[in-house]
Structure formats: structure tokens, C-alpha cells
Enzyme design. Structure first.
Site, PDB file in Angstrom:
ATOM      1  N   SER A  61     -20.937 -32.904  14.813  1.00  0.00           N
ATOM      2  CA  SER A  61     -19.166 -32.259  15.557  1.00  0.00           C
ATOM      3  C   SER A  61     -18.278 -33.207  16.043  1.00  0.00           C
ATOM      4  CB  SER A  61     -19.515 -31.290  16.980  1.00  0.00           C
ATOM      5  OG  SER A  61     -18.512 -31.125  17.505  1.00  0.00           O
ATOM      6  N   TRP A 108     -16.320 -33.825  12.610  1.00  0.00           N
ATOM      7  CA  TRP A 108     -15.591 -33.011  12.806  1.00  0.00           C
ATOM      8  C   TRP A 108     -14.202 -32.420  12.956  1.00  0.00           C
ATOM      9  CZ3 TRP A 108     -13.481 -28.612  15.706  1.00  0.00           C
ATOM     10  CH2 TRP A 108     -12.768 -27.877  15.325  1.00  0.00           C
ATOM     11  N   HIS A 109     -13.903 -33.329  14.445  1.00  0.00           N
ATOM     12  CA  HIS A 109     -12.717 -32.970  14.774  1.00  0.00           C
ATOM     13  C   HIS A 109     -11.747 -33.929  13.940  1.00  0.00           C
ATOM     14  CE1 HIS A 109     -14.892 -31.172  17.939  1.00  0.00           C
ATOM     15  NE2 HIS A 109     -14.234 -30.681  19.089  1.00  0.00           N
ATOM     16  N   GLY A 110     -11.984 -35.468  13.522  1.00  0.00           N
ATOM     17  CA  GLY A 110     -10.997 -36.090  12.716  1.00  0.00           C
ATOM     18  C   GLY A 110     -11.831 -37.240  12.444  1.00  0.00           C
ATOM     19  N   PHE A 151      -7.117 -31.249  13.499  1.00  0.00           N
ATOM     20  CA  PHE A 151      -8.151 -30.978  13.847  1.00  0.00           C
ATOM     21  C   PHE A 151      -8.357 -29.675  12.032  1.00  0.00           C
ATOM     22  CE2 PHE A 151      -9.135 -32.049  17.820  1.00  0.00           C
ATOM     23  CZ  PHE A 151      -8.554 -33.387  17.682  1.00  0.00           C
TER      24      PHE A 151
END
Length: 484
Positions: free
Chosen positions: A322, A325-327, A484
Site C-alpha cells: 500500500s 502504491w503511493h509512490g 500517485f
């Protein structure tokens, strides 16, 4: 195109009028119109990346048909893997290629091995993380037999590109959104009114709260070596409200705009800062992403079943993925790992589902116990936000170190932007928290339940609009989650 831009102020009413009064005779024409305006909305930022959305939509539409048409399990898996490979391949190239190259070179340099590998000047397409996950959920659900493939390509292309939620979610499930494109839409006044209320509150969250906090947050985090401990703590607290106001504001506007066109999207935020522990926080924060990872990663891994080791492994996988996924930055990975550490004791003690109910239903003010729980959860969350917001892991650790060693917890620093009076922002934040707490068990802050008297209700609308106008900047600020 940004929701808070002048372009969108012209775009939305024009599209609304054409949608309900010009192309409303046939549902196929209405859907085709939505595809066109969604591509205009996205292409306003960079038309070159429209080809990615079109290609991804075409691939998943065809593979969904293929998966459904065959009963051969090997072929079904092959088609599913093809869909995953195409979508994750795009995401991996545009978002993570340079990160992996730099990490590879850096890790070998510790052993004295220098590799001359070039990175690429890659522009990250806006919204790729969101629409990629949305289309992936479609092919996975078709593969699992939970969903029949789309009836026609136009409906599917509209599902992927639907402009209110295209670039930053909520990440919709095909089982909820896709069938809505099959039905004839009839203008629903009550739905539209509820949408307008969400839009109004979303703009308040973005322009008054998030943008107001950003002025101080940006300065404090960029110049953290100059500020006192209290100022650094103040910066973290403001960032907690900035990112909440920014993303929840976007989500509310997206859901509200969708309702104007007769669509209902899933809720994405449910007053997360009133959570009584971290597990409850993750049931209330970015709900569409949290439930996506739960359904398509955590449960297939075994979820909370199996041995203790499996439980620990699954929790760390879900939170670290997770974060990633953001960066493409180690700061996001550490942010995810920290949340795993915070969550794990609750899971291992079987207290992760302790708070599934509404908050303090029969009380106006929280009890001391609830207040302490909410405060502790907010502290944990805010500590993790330091890593999320910092430019690098080193900066994050230095930020934490400065809070401790500066040992000045009584005064706010008073140079640069801190000279600007912070009182109006603090008043806005106080009103924001008060309104959210009062409506904590309702969907809409500015709904009809707050004031039954039309006079009081419209007065509230006027005050909110007035505060938004007072805080509008000359140039529209972008939304944090666009990166993102």
C-alpha cells in the site's frame, strides 16, 4: 483539469446541460458523450497519455470477454495474467522504473560495485494508479465469476474513464459502477442536491482547510532545521489535516459530481481522525483503496487466518505494498511499514475489529476514554505522516530528531511564513473539527439534518461559500493524490 480551476467551472455546467437536455434520448449516446467529455477532461492535462487509457480499456475489455467465453482453466488464467501483466507493466514502467534502477545501483555501490545505468525522463501519467486498479478489479472479478463481462465497449470505456473519479478515485468496483451505465438515467433532484452538498463541503475541505494548512506545512517541512520543536509538531498536525482535507475534499467533489449525472460512487472517507484505534482508522481512510487491497491481495494471501507467522507476513505485505502504491520512494514504504507495526498488536490480540460501530451515538461530547483513544490514534497516524510528507528518509529521521533535541516546546517560531497570522486557520480548523464531530455518524456535513430550518441551513451554505471565496488563490493548487 482540476476541480478547483476556472476551466472546470465552465466545463461542468456545459457538460451537465448537454448530458441532460441534448444527448438524453438514448443511453448509448449518453455513454458515448461521457467517454468524449472524460477524455477532454483528462486530455486537458496531457492528451498524449489518453492512448494509455484507451489501450488499457481495450485490452481489459477483450480479455474480459475471453475469460468469460472459455471454461478451460489454463486459458482463463492465461488471459487473467495477460491483463495483470499489461496493467502492472504500464504502472511499473511509468511509476517505478527509475526507482528500481536507482535502488539497484545504490545497493551495489555499498559493496564497491559501480554500475553506469541511466534513468529515464519519465512523466508519470496522472491517475494511472487509480484507473489501473479499477480495470484490474474488473478482469479479476470476471475471472472469479462475480461479474459478467461488459455488454458493450462504450459502457466499459465509460466505466474506465468516467471523469469525476478518473484521476484520483474513489477506485470503483465494476460490480457497482459498470451496471449503472446499462440503465437509463432519469434526473433525480434529491440525489443532485445531496451531490451539491458534497461538492460544497469538498471545496471547503480543499480550499479552506488543505490549502490553508499547506502554506505553513510546506515552509516548515522545507526548513525544518530552523524551527522549534513546537513548530515542528505544529507542522505535522497541520499536514495531517492538509492531506485529509485535500484527498477527502477531492473524493467528496468526485462523488458529488457523479450524483449530478445520476451515478452513485462508494464512500471514500468516514471521519478517520475520530477512529479509536489504527484498525478503525484504516476502515475509515481511503476506503476504496483499503478494501481493494483487502479483497484482491490480503484475503488471497490468507488474510488473518493460518499461523501467527502468516498473519504477520500478510499484514506487512499489505501495508508495505500500500505504501509503495503511493509512490516510488522509500519514505512511502517506511510509512506503510510503520502502519503495519501499529496494526499488528491489534491483530495478534484479536482487537482489530473492536470498533465496528458508530462513535458515541448517544453523547454530544466524547467520553474521556474515547477522547484518549482518538488522541492516541491521531498521534500514531501523525507520526507516520512525517515519513509520508518528507522528501527523503534522512529528512524524516532528522525531522523527528529535531523535535526531540531542539527541546523547545513552548514557543512557535516566528520567521518567514510563520509571521503570517495563523489564527484564521486555527478558527477554520476548530469549526471543521466541530462540524465533523457533530455529523460523525452521517454521510454529509451540510445535509438537511444539521439545520432543519431552511433559513439556518442556507445561512450555513452562505458562510461556507464566503469562507471558500476568501481563501481562493490566484492560481488553483493541485491535489496531493494526483502525484500517485
Amino acid at each position: 483539469m482540476l476541480f478547483n480551476s476556472l476551466d472546470f467551472a465552465f466545463f461542468l455546467p456545459i457538460v451537465f446541460v448537454l448530458y441532460w437536455f441534448v444527448v438524453n434520448k438514448k443511453i448509448s449516446v449518453q455513454n458515448f458523450f461521457l467517454v468524449l467529455v472524460s477524455y477532454v477532461f483528462y486530455g486537458w492535462w496531457d492528451w498524449r497519455f489518453l492512448s494509455l487509457i484507451i489501450f488499457s480499456s481495450l485490452v481489459d475489455y477483450l480479455l474480459g470477454k475471453k475469460i468469460y467465453a472459455t471454461s478451460n482453466s489454463a486459458k482463463r488464467k492465461l488471459f487473467l495474467y495477460a491483463s495483470v501483466a499489461v496493467n502492472i507493466g504500464f504502472l511499473g514502467f511509468f511509476k517505478y522504473y527509475n526507482f528500481f534502477v536507482e535502488s539497484f545501483v545504490s545497493s551495489f555501490s555499498y559493496f564497491g560495485l559501480d554500475f553506469n545505468v541511466s534513468t529515464l525522463k519519465i512523466i508519470l501519467p496522472v491517475g494511472i494508479s487509480f484507473y489501473t486498479f479499477q480495470t484490474l478489479s474488473y478482469t479479476i472479478d470476471v475471472y472469479r465469476g462475480k461479474l459478467k463481462p461488459a455488454k458493450d465497449p462504450i459502457s466499459f470505456f465509460t466505466f474506465v474513464s468516467f471523469f469525476p473519479q478518473l484521476v484520483a478515485g474513489p477506485i470503483e468496483r465494476a460490480t457497482n459502477l459498470l451496471p449503472q451505465f446499462y440503465k437509463k438515467r432519469i434526473f433525480n433532484y434529491d440525489l443532485a442536491v445531496s451531490g451539491m452538498r458534497l461538492i460544497l463541503w469538498g471545496f471547503f475541505q480543499k480550499i479552506v482547510i488543505a490549502d490553508g494548512c499547506a502554506l505553513y506545512v510546506n515552509d516548515i517541512f522545507e526548513n525544518y532545521t530552523d524551527y522549534s520543536s513546537l513548530t515542528l509538531i505544529f507542522g505535522v498536525v497541520l499536514f495531517a489535516f492538509q492531506i485529509y482535507g485535500d484527498f477527502a475534499g477531492y473524493s467528496n467533489i468526485a462523488i458529488g459530481v457523479s450524483r449530478l449525472f445520476g451515478f452513485t460512487l462508494m464512500r471514500n472517507f468516514n471521519y478517520p481522525y475520530f477512529s479509536r484505534n489504527i484498525a478503525e482508522f484504516w476502515r475509515r481512510w481511503h476506503i476504496s483503496l483499503s478494501t481493494w487491497f483487502r479483497d484482491y491481495l490480503y484475503i488471497p494471501l490468507g488474510g488473518s487466518k493460518g499461523s501467527k507467522w502468516n498473519k504477520i507476513r500478510n499484514v506487512f505485505i499489505i501495508f508495505i505494498v500500500s505504501g509503495f502504491w503511493h509512490g516510488a520512494n522509500w519514505t512511502f514504504i517506511i510509512w506503510g511499514a510503520l502502519n503495519a507495526f501499529f496494526f499488528l498488536p491489534l491483530l495478534l490480540s484479536n482487537r482489530n475489529r473492536a470498533y465496528l460501530n458508530e462513535i458515541e451515538v448517544k453523547r454530544f461530547l466524547p467520553s474521556i476514554k474515547t477522547l484518549v483513544q482518538m488522541g492516541f490514534t491521531f498521534v500514531l497516524t501523525s507520526f507516520a505522516w512525517i515519513f509520508f510528507r518528507s522528501n527523503s528518509v534522512a529528512d524524516a529521521f532528522q525531522y523527528v530528531k529535531r523535535i526531540i533535541i531542539n527541546n523547545d516546546y513552548l514557543t512557535l517560531s516566528s520567521d518567514r511564513t510563520m509571521n503570517v497570522s495563523v489564527k484564521p486557520l486555527l478558527v477554520s480548523l476548530a469549526l471543521f473539527i466541530l462540524f465533523e464531530w457533530y455529523n460523525r455518524n452521517r454521510e454529509s456535513i451540510v445535509g438537511g439534518n444539521l439545520f432543519k430550518s431552511p433559513f439556518l441551513r442556507y445561512s450555513l451554505y452562505f458562510v461556507i461559500v464566503f469562507m471558500i471565496i476568501l481563501n481562493i488563490k490566484n492560481e488553483a493548487s493541485g491535489f496531493i493524490y494526483f502525484q500517485f
